[in-house]
Scaffold this active site. Structure first.
Site, PDB file in Angstrom:
ATOM      1  N   CYS A 380       0.745  -1.642   0.249  1.00 21.10           N
ATOM      2  CA  CYS A 380       0.150   0.071   0.229  1.00 21.10           C
ATOM      3  C   CYS A 380       0.934   1.477   0.421  1.00 21.10           C
ATOM      4  CB  CYS A 380      -0.761   0.118   1.035  1.00 21.10           C
ATOM      5  SG  CYS A 380      -1.889   1.021   1.161  1.00 21.10           S
ATOM      6  N   HIS A 520      -3.315  -5.741  -0.045  1.00 19.01           N
ATOM      7  CA  HIS A 520      -2.869  -5.967   1.660  1.00 19.01           C
ATOM      8  C   HIS A 520      -3.239  -7.135   1.373  1.00 19.01           C
ATOM      9  CE1 HIS A 520      -2.760  -2.255   3.682  1.00 19.01           C
ATOM     10  NE2 HIS A 520      -3.523  -1.482   2.556  1.00 19.01           N
ATOM     11  N   GLU A 522      -1.583  -9.501   3.227  1.00 20.45           N
ATOM     12  CA  GLU A 522      -1.545 -10.369   5.160  1.00 20.45           C
ATOM     13  C   GLU A 522      -2.529 -10.088   5.267  1.00 20.45           C
ATOM     14  OE1 GLU A 522      -1.613  -5.261   5.357  1.00 20.45           O
ATOM     15  OE2 GLU A 522      -0.758  -6.931   4.035  1.00 20.45           O
TER      16      GLU A 522
END
EC number: 6.3.4.2
Length: 548
Positions: A380, A520, A522
């Site tokens: 990001c 993202h 994750e």
């Protein structure tokens, strides 16, 4: 119709209700049941989207674009069940819904009250999708006795009364403090917490007692007697070396059996704990270690990057490597000697964030990684800073920057290679934004598709795929009008939105491993299914560390 498990907490906050809920969900799955987990938060914010990371930790984003509590990340990581917008609600959202209905005249002129209108709204939320799973686990934020939590406690009391007998149970987490001076565990706080819960009409069926010391059988029997629960429903919960030990530890303590007994499910299916035994084997029997520098804005509170920390652990598990993540405040890299703080690391990760503070340090980190050939993962804001660094030092745009920083300063100082996205397509709808919009819920949120360029590093990472889908949470975008200029300088735009307008992924030509992503990754990583980007980043970092 689903069976409901309501998880409450007492004595103190941060006892680990979210982790206990997630572990219980995993244990029920291990016995062959389907589950969904939900979080009810008593704060008046509509959602955590506008809350400071220092205040609340990270904001977890769902595929359908909801900004939620970080506990939903635990739920997903332990169960693999993708969270939805309907799995998180706050008092602010509940009251907002009630007031909107009142303004529309939906209550036909009645006086609006907490009971029944607010509690009915909460019950309606709880009932969504209850025909889809075997068990619905609902965690109530805060502790029993909190004023702001009372409508939620009243709502779950009513909800259990409305359902057929045996359809709902209550699980309560408490603390057993250890008094070193007398060498005793004290049960009185737990007794008072249960008394408070019973005073509002809720009797716990299962007690989970956090303790730093082993709980003697006589103390468990005392708790059972004074709290009116079965002795085998008093479950000890001790501190663990890793959160991923929780399913095995809670199973050994009898939590899943106690819950099934409370529902009268007998005989219960035998659990298959193979998944969690493998997870622990990979954690406990790592074959090496790698140091990763995480250069961020909110490093003083690790919960601000909770999913990043866990995804790095998952990446290590995929490679049977122990990841030692070290958190570096990006502001410390802004001086001439700052980049030397990155010496000796196998990889550099720059996560997301908002605002100008600390961004020059992130740009320094991207430059260091590019020049020193250190594996780099920018997420990001971390991708945007890598693009700005490339624009300044590779493409001849020395004043490259972000429109976000100009807007924050109230003056034009940069050539904005990152700009405010004012219009995009989400599903079948055109979304339009402007600077004066409210902050909450106005970003590009949720799952979006990225088209990958063939024969690039990112395509290799995803097994040759030419299209992937991942979750976004950002307001500003890299400006694609600079694409040709940057690519000529050596920055490859290896992933774009399907319409070709929005850069999603960048790479550095000739670098062993340098990737920036606008999304993202994750948020979708799990211990038994690591995010491909994190798994390959850790592999590359370990390889780079060996070569040094």
């Amino acid at each position: 119709m689903a069976r409901y498990i309501f998880i409450t907490g007492g004595v103190v906050s941060s006892l680990g209700k979210g982790l206990a809920s997630a572990a219980l969900g995993a244990l029920l799955q291990a016995r062959g049941y389907t589950v969904r987990l939900r979080k009810l938060d008593p704060y008046l914010n509509v959602d955590p989207g506008t809350m400071s990371p220092f205040e609340h930790g990270e904001v977890f984003v769902t595929d359908d674009g909801a900004e939620t509590d970080l506990d939903l990340g635990h739920y997903e990581r332990f169960t693999g069940v993708s969270a939805r917008r309907t799995d998180s609600v706050s008092s602010g959202r509940i009251y907002s819904n009630v007031l909107e209905k009142e303004r529309r005249g939906a209550y036909l002129g009645k006086t609006i009250q907490v009971i029944p209108h607010v509690t009915n709204e909460i019950k309606d939320f709880l009932a969504v999708g209850d025909d889809e799973v075997d068990f619905m686990l609902c965690e109530i934020g805060g502790t029993v006795g909190d004023i702001e939590g009372l409508p939620f406690f009243e709502a779950i009391r009513q909800f259990a009364q409305d359902r057929p007998r045996g359809q709902c149970i209550f699980m309560h987490l408490t603390l057993l403090p250890y008094m070193a001076a007398s060498g005793e565990l004290k049960t009185k706080p737990t007794q008072h917490s249960v008394k408070e819960l019973r005073s509002i009409g809720i009797a716990p069926d299962v007690l989970v007692c956090r303790s730093e010391q082993p709980i003697p059988e006589k103390e468990r029997a005392k708790i059972a007697l004074f709290c009116n629960v079965r002795p085998d429903a008093v479950i000890p919960a001790y501190d663990l070396k890793t959160i991923y030990e929780a399913p095995l530890a809670y199973h050994k303590a009898g939590l899943d059996q106690a819950v099934l007994d409370a529902f009268g499910i007998s005989p219960a299916p035998r659990p298959d704990m193979t998944r969690w035994e493998d997870v622990m084997d990979r954690l406990q029997n790592a074959e090496g270690e790698v140091r990763i520098a995480v250069v961020g804005k909110y490093t003083q509170l690790e919960d601000a990057y909770k999913s990043v920390a866990e995804a790095l652990t998952h990446g290590g598990m995929a490679n049977r490597i122990r990841v030692k993540a070290e958190w570096i405040d990006s502001e410390k890299l802004e001086g001439p000697e700052g980049p030397h703080l990155l010496d000796g690391y196998g990889g550099i990760l720059v996560p997301g964030g908002f605002g100008e503070r600390g961004t020059e340090g992130m740009i320094s980190a991207a430059k260091y990684a590019r020049e020193k050939k250190v594996p780099y993962l920018g997420i990001c804001l971390g991708m945007q800073m890598a693009v700005i660094e490339a624009a300044r030092n590779m493409a001849g745009i020395p004043d490259a920057g972000s429109e976000e920083f100009d807007h924050e300063a109230g003056q034009k100082r940069f050539t904005p290679v990152v700009y405010l996205l004012k219009e995009w397509i989400q599903g079948n709808y055109k979304v339009q934004r402007k600077l004066s919009d409210d902050k909450g819920g106005t970003m590009r949120l949720g799952a979006y598709t990225a088209s990958l360029k063939p024969d690039t590093l990112i395509s290799q990472v995803y097994g040759g795929a030419l299209e992937i889908e991942d979750r976004h949470r950002h307001r500003y975008e890299v400006d694609a009008t600079y694409k040709d200029q940057l690519e000529k300088a050596g920055l490859t735009f290896s992933g774009m939105s399907p319409d070709g307008r929005l850069p999603e992924i960048v790479e550095i030509d000739g670098h062993p491993w340098f990737i920036g992503v606008q999304f993202h990754p994750e948020l979708k990583s799990k211990p038994f299914s690591p995010a491909p980007l994190f798994a390959d980043f850790v592999r590359a970092a370990k390889e780079a560390e060996r070569l040094v």
